[in-house]
Design a protein around this motif. Structure first.
Motif, short mmCIF file in Angstrom:
data_model
loop_
_atom_site.label_atom_id
_atom_site.label_comp_id
_atom_site.label_asym_id
_atom_site.label_seq_id
_atom_site.Cartn_x
_atom_site.Cartn_y
_atom_site.Cartn_z
N LEU A 55 -2.84 28.63 11.16
CA LEU A 55 -2.49 29.62 10.14
C LEU A 55 -0.99 29.92 10.11
O LEU A 55 -0.48 30.37 9.09
N ASN A 56 -0.31 29.67 11.20
CA ASN A 56 1.12 29.94 11.26
C ASN A 56 1.98 28.73 10.92
O ASN A 56 3.21 28.83 10.94
N GLU A 57 1.36 27.62 10.58
CA GLU A 57 2.13 26.45 10.13
C GLU A 57 2.79 26.81 8.80
O GLU A 57 2.13 27.29 7.88
N PRO A 58 4.10 26.57 8.67
CA PRO A 58 4.80 26.91 7.43
C PRO A 58 4.17 26.33 6.16
O PRO A 58 4.05 27.03 5.16
N ALA A 59 3.74 25.08 6.20
CA ALA A 59 3.14 24.46 5.01
C ALA A 59 1.84 25.16 4.63
O ALA A 59 1.55 25.36 3.44
N PHE A 60 1.06 25.54 5.60
CA PHE A 60 -0.20 26.24 5.36
C PHE A 60 0.08 27.60 4.74
O PHE A 60 -0.53 27.98 3.74
N LYS A 61 0.99 28.35 5.37
CA LYS A 61 1.34 29.68 4.86
C LYS A 61 1.87 29.60 3.43
O LYS A 61 1.51 30.41 2.58
N GLU A 62 2.72 28.62 3.16
CA GLU A 62 3.30 28.47 1.83
C GLU A 62 2.23 28.15 0.78
O GLU A 62 2.21 28.74 -0.30
N LYS A 63 1.34 27.24 1.12
CA LYS A 63 0.27 26.85 0.18
C LYS A 63 -0.57 28.07 -0.21
O LYS A 63 -0.85 28.29 -1.38
N TYR A 64 -0.97 28.84 0.77
CA TYR A 64 -1.84 29.97 0.47
C TYR A 64 -1.08 31.16 -0.11
O TYR A 64 -1.64 31.94 -0.87
N ALA A 65 0.19 31.28 0.20
CA ALA A 65 1.02 32.33 -0.41
C ALA A 65 1.11 32.12 -1.91
O ALA A 65 1.10 33.07 -2.69
#
Length: 102
Positions: A55-65
């Motif tokens: 959940l703290n991976e930048p790509a993951f956070k960006e996608k869901y943001a």
């Protein structure tokens, strides 16, 4: 964190439910992972650590943001608190509204 921390509004001119005079008609959406009762604590801790890392991976956070979602990894105890509060809230809604399954 509050629900307004991550709300994506696709129609900015459309009034919210609160703006229309219903301040108590607000809800959050959350997701959680449940495991069977009796799952060993070390397995739960490993799952929690791995999920929080993802959940703290930048790509993951960006996608869901981009979808208006604020992904947060928490502890099993924090998640239990979320579940307990939601259950109590919806129990009250069901009882006060005299809601039943037909």
């Amino acid at each position: 964190m509050t629900g307004t921390d991550f709300v994506h509004v696709p129609y900015p001119d459309l009034p919210t439910v609160v703006e229309e005079g219903y301040p108590d008609l607000v809800t959050d959406m959350w997701f959680g992972l449940a495991v069977p009762k009796g799952t060993p604590k070390d397995v739960i801790q490993k799952l929690q650590a791995d999920i929080s890392e993802a959940l703290n991976e930048p790509a993951f956070k960006e996608k869901y943001a981009k979808l208006g979602m604020n992904m947060v990894g928490s502890t099993p105890e924090d998640m239990q608190t979320v579940v307990d509060k939601a259950a109590a809230r919806w129990k009250q809604v069901i009882e006060e509204g005299n809601i039943s399954i037909e």
